[in-house]
Design a protein around this motif. Structure first.
Motif, PDB file in Angstrom:
ATOM      1  N   LYS A 194     -21.980  -7.105   6.559  1.00  0.00           N
ATOM      2  CA  LYS A 194     -20.627  -7.059   7.101  1.00  0.00           C
ATOM      3  C   LYS A 194     -19.656  -7.728   6.139  1.00  0.00           C
ATOM      4  CE  LYS A 194     -21.349 -11.140  10.068  1.00  0.00           C
ATOM      5  NZ  LYS A 194     -21.305 -11.642  11.468  1.00  0.00           N
ATOM      6  N   GLY A 195     -18.418  -7.286   6.216  1.00  0.00           N
ATOM      7  CA  GLY A 195     -17.425  -7.839   5.312  1.00  0.00           C
ATOM      8  C   GLY A 195     -16.029  -7.793   5.895  1.00  0.00           C
ATOM      9  N   ARG A 196     -15.185  -8.681   5.385  1.00  0.00           N
ATOM     10  CA  ARG A 196     -13.771  -8.721   5.752  1.00  0.00           C
ATOM     11  C   ARG A 196     -12.948  -8.777   4.484  1.00  0.00           C
ATOM     12  NH1 ARG A 196     -13.265 -13.029  10.814  1.00  0.00           N
ATOM     13  NH2 ARG A 196     -14.497 -11.823  12.328  1.00  0.00           N
ATOM     14  N   ASN A 197     -11.848  -8.022   4.470  1.00  0.00           N
ATOM     15  CA  ASN A 197     -11.009  -7.940   3.295  1.00  0.00           C
ATOM     16  C   ASN A 197      -9.546  -8.142   3.676  1.00  0.00           C
ATOM     17  OD1 ASN A 197     -13.392  -6.799   1.905  1.00  0.00           O
ATOM     18  ND2 ASN A 197     -12.926  -5.018   3.174  1.00  0.00           N
ATOM     19  N   PHE A 198      -8.850  -8.963   2.904  1.00  0.00           N
ATOM     20  CA  PHE A 198      -7.425  -9.208   3.120  1.00  0.00           C
ATOM     21  C   PHE A 198      -6.677  -8.942   1.817  1.00  0.00           C
ATOM     22  CE2 PHE A 198      -9.645 -11.994   6.036  1.00  0.00           C
ATOM     23  CZ  PHE A 198      -8.918 -11.924   7.217  1.00  0.00           C
ATOM     24  N   GLU A 199      -5.502  -8.389   1.946  1.00  0.00           N
ATOM     25  CA  GLU A 199      -4.613  -8.269   0.798  1.00  0.00           C
ATOM     26  C   GLU A 199      -3.180  -8.469   1.271  1.00  0.00           C
ATOM     27  OE1 GLU A 199      -5.148  -4.988  -1.961  1.00  0.00           O
ATOM     28  OE2 GLU A 199      -2.968  -4.796  -2.153  1.00  0.00           O
ATOM     29  N   ILE A 200      -2.450  -9.311   0.566  1.00  0.00           N
ATOM     30  CA  ILE A 200      -1.032  -9.516   0.857  1.00  0.00           C
ATOM     31  C   ILE A 200      -0.246  -9.350  -0.432  1.00  0.00           C
ATOM     32  CG2 ILE A 200      -1.430 -11.073   2.803  1.00  0.00           C
ATOM     33  CD1 ILE A 200      -0.784 -13.411   0.941  1.00  0.00           C
ATOM     34  N   GLY A 201       0.990  -8.974  -0.294  1.00  0.00           N
ATOM     35  CA  GLY A 201       1.809  -8.811  -1.483  1.00  0.00           C
ATOM     36  C   GLY A 201       3.223  -8.422  -1.121  1.00  0.00           C
ATOM     37  N   ALA A 202       4.024  -8.174  -2.149  1.00  0.00           N
ATOM     38  CA  ALA A 202       5.421  -7.783  -1.936  1.00  0.00           C
ATOM     39  C   ALA A 202       5.956  -7.092  -3.174  1.00  0.00           C
ATOM     40  CB  ALA A 202       6.285  -8.996  -1.605  1.00  0.00           C
ATOM     41  N   LYS A 203       6.846  -6.149  -2.934  1.00  0.00           N
ATOM     42  CA  LYS A 203       7.611  -5.508  -4.002  1.00  0.00           C
ATOM     43  C   LYS A 203       9.053  -6.009  -3.925  1.00  0.00           C
ATOM     44  CE  LYS A 203       6.680  -1.323  -2.603  1.00  0.00           C
ATOM     45  NZ  LYS A 203       6.631   0.164  -2.553  1.00  0.00           N
ATOM     46  N   PHE A 204       9.727  -6.029  -5.075  1.00  0.00           N
ATOM     47  CA  PHE A 204      11.103  -6.535  -5.146  1.00  0.00           C
ATOM     48  C   PHE A 204      11.970  -5.524  -5.898  1.00  0.00           C
ATOM     49  CE2 PHE A 204       8.063  -9.992  -5.129  1.00  0.00           C
ATOM     50  CZ  PHE A 204       8.506 -10.782  -4.071  1.00  0.00           C
ATOM     51  N   PRO A 205      12.531  -4.538  -5.193  1.00  0.00           N
ATOM     52  CA  PRO A 205      13.328  -3.491  -5.846  1.00  0.00           C
ATOM     53  C   PRO A 205      14.559  -4.061  -6.531  1.00  0.00           C
ATOM     54  CG  PRO A 205      12.720  -2.857  -3.601  1.00  0.00           C
ATOM     55  CD  PRO A 205      12.394  -4.309  -3.746  1.00  0.00           C
ATOM     56  N   THR A 210      10.902  -2.398 -10.414  1.00  0.00           N
ATOM     57  CA  THR A 210      10.304  -2.801  -9.135  1.00  0.00           C
ATOM     58  C   THR A 210       9.158  -3.765  -9.412  1.00  0.00           C
ATOM     59  OG1 THR A 210      10.826  -0.624  -8.191  1.00  0.00           O
ATOM     60  CG2 THR A 210       9.337  -2.036  -6.939  1.00  0.00           C
ATOM     61  N   PRO A 211       9.456  -5.055  -9.603  1.00  0.00           N
ATOM     62  CA  PRO A 211       8.383  -6.034  -9.788  1.00  0.00           C
ATOM     63  C   PRO A 211       7.559  -6.183  -8.499  1.00  0.00           C
ATOM     64  CG  PRO A 211      10.505  -6.905 -10.500  1.00  0.00           C
ATOM     65  CD  PRO A 211      10.777  -5.659  -9.722  1.00  0.00           C
ATOM     66  N   TYR A 212       6.316  -6.630  -8.639  1.00  0.00           N
ATOM     67  CA  TYR A 212       5.469  -6.854  -7.482  1.00  0.00           C
ATOM     68  C   TYR A 212       4.491  -7.983  -7.750  1.00  0.00           C
ATOM     69  CZ  TYR A 212       1.536  -4.522  -9.835  1.00  0.00           C
ATOM     70  OH  TYR A 212       0.542  -4.198 -10.709  1.00  0.00           O
ATOM     71  N   VAL A 213       3.944  -8.537  -6.670  1.00  0.00           N
ATOM     72  CA  VAL A 213       2.890  -9.543  -6.751  1.00  0.00           C
ATOM     73  C   VAL A 213       1.926  -9.292  -5.602  1.00  0.00           C
ATOM     74  CG1 VAL A 213       4.272 -11.199  -5.416  1.00  0.00           C
ATOM     75  CG2 VAL A 213       2.351 -12.012  -6.812  1.00  0.00           C
ATOM     76  N   THR A 214       0.628  -9.408  -5.849  1.00  0.00           N
ATOM     77  CA  THR A 214      -0.380  -9.233  -4.809  1.00  0.00           C
ATOM     78  C   THR A 214      -1.455 -10.307  -4.938  1.00  0.00           C
ATOM     79  OG1 THR A 214      -1.904  -7.809  -6.037  1.00  0.00           O
ATOM     80  CG2 THR A 214      -0.063  -6.734  -4.924  1.00  0.00           C
ATOM     81  N   ALA A 215      -2.098 -10.618  -3.824  1.00  0.00           N
ATOM     82  CA  ALA A 215      -3.239 -11.529  -3.799  1.00  0.00           C
ATOM     83  C   ALA A 215      -4.238 -10.996  -2.781  1.00  0.00           C
ATOM     84  CB  ALA A 215      -2.808 -12.948  -3.431  1.00  0.00           C
TER      85      ALA A 215
END
Length: 281
Positions: A194-205, A210-215
């Protein structure tokens, strides 16, 4: 995960019928799990730090990547309702048959889905409900797959997968969140991964930029010798629109994976940079 067949597995090939009743699609097509994982994520999946749902290289859970239920349905049927004020429901048949040639290595209890023997068939159903109207977009997806043929050893018998994503457009920033949880039970023993996955991030138009950052963070475990694996990564980048159909991008990424297969933490670190040019014909 469920290995794709070699014929037509990397492309879509389908027919669809649209009308006031909604949309019906027949053939090989991307189902709602594709939208779950990639609709809002701006990162580059092939670059380090670009995919929280992929834990490749982790010994005891190498077969338990995000593709427990692939986003592509082969020779299936799908239906999507019309939009009712932004609300929409989708149903998809999740079917797959591995037709690759050759003799695969035998899977073990610790890696129940490390191989996909030729002739193995898997069938299931995916249901998705979403809201997409104005700045808010929300999607929830549930899928269940059972193996109709288990040619040998501890191969996958049942997979349960659930996930959701949410995005909100503030104008100056577009943050998003993706979550997915899967459980794989094998057919010949009480063995599961079993597994759990998370991803968060944002784009800045910012005009053409369009810069972005994700973790992202992913964790997997099995009930075999308490084996566990985890992955974490970050990625930053930007897209630049040269014209309506041409854009360029640059990105930096870093990720770290570890596992306790051998009774001790084994770490792998990756760093990468990507440059590219995209033209839409």
């Amino acid at each position: 995960g469920i290995t794709q067949g070699t014929f037509g597995a990397t492309r879509q090939a389908n027919i669809n019928l649209n009308g006031g009743f909604g949309t019906i699609v027949l053939g090989t097509y991307y189902n709602a799990f594709d939208d779950l994982r990639y609709a809002h994520s701006p990162n580059i999946g092939g670059l380090a730090g670009g995919d929280a749902t992929n834990l490749s290289g982790i010994g005891a859970v190498a077969g338990a990547t995000h593709s427990a239920i692939s986003e592509r349905s082969e020779n299936g049927i799908g239906y999507s309702t019309p939009s009712f004020g932004g609300f929409k429901i989708r149903a998809s048949v999740l079917s797959r048959k591995n037709i690759s040639s050759g003799t695969p290595a035998g899977a073990t209890a610790a890696t129940p889905d490390a191989t996909a023997p030729a002739g193995r068939k898997l069938n299931g159903l995916g249901i998705a409900a979403g809201y997409d109207n104005g700045p808010l977009s929300v999607l929830g997806v549930l899928g269940v797959v059972k193996a109709t043929t288990v040619p040998g050893g501890d191969q996958v018998q049942k997979i349960n997968d659930f996930g959701f994503n949410v995005k909100y457009d503030f104008g100056v920033a577009v943050p998003y969140l993706i979550f997915e949880q899967s459980k794989i039970n094998t057919g010949t023993a009480d063995v599961y991964t079993k597994g759990r996955n998370f991803e968060i991030g944002a784009k800045f138009p910012l005009g053409a930029f369009t810069p972005y950052v994700t973790a992202n963070v992913a964790k997997y475990s099995t009930n075999i010798a308490s084996a566990k694996g985890k992955s974490s990564g970050v990625q930053i980048g930007t897209n630049y629109d040269i014209s309506k159909r041409t854009s360029a991008y640059v990105a930096l990424g870093s990720e770290k994976t570890s596992d306790t297969t051998a009774g001790a933490n084994n770490y792998v670190k990756k760093n990468g940079v990507a440059l590219g040019l995209v033209h839409k014909f």
